[in-house]
Design a protein around this motif. Structure first.
Motif: not given
Length: 87
Positions: A1-7, A13-18, A59-68
């Motif tokens: 769970m910690t790795n998932f949260l960190s990822a 953060f990367a999404a915000c910057l780019t 397709m991955l339901s990856a919220l950081p990728i979707i929002i960014a």
């Protein structure tokens, strides 16, 4: 769970910057009503790539990728439209 949260935190953060990297270009182009320094070919390729990233995120339901990529798509499209309008 910690790795998932960190990822996820790194992803957000990367999404915000780019994504925010496009704001100065969009603001400058809109404010000056000129886009001669903007490459039409680059923005067409960029918008196409961002659409693919958005589809991939959905397709991955990856919220950081979707929002960014939703925000990046809006900003890049805004710049692309201004490039075409201010020719």
């Amino acid at each position: 769970m910690t790795n998932f949260l960190s990822a996820d935190l790194i992803g957000y953060f990367a999404a915000c910057l780019t994504t925010t990297a496009f704001i100065p270009q969009a603001w400058l182009t809109w404010r000056r009503k000129r886009a001669e320094g903007v490459s039409l070919g680059m923005y067409i390729i960029l918008v196409s790539g961002v659409v693919m990233w958005l589809i991939y995120g959905l397709m991955l339901s990856a919220l950081p990728i979707i929002i960014a990529n939703m925000v990046t798509l809006m900003l890049a499209m805004f710049i692309l439209v201004m490039k075409l309008v201010y020719k």
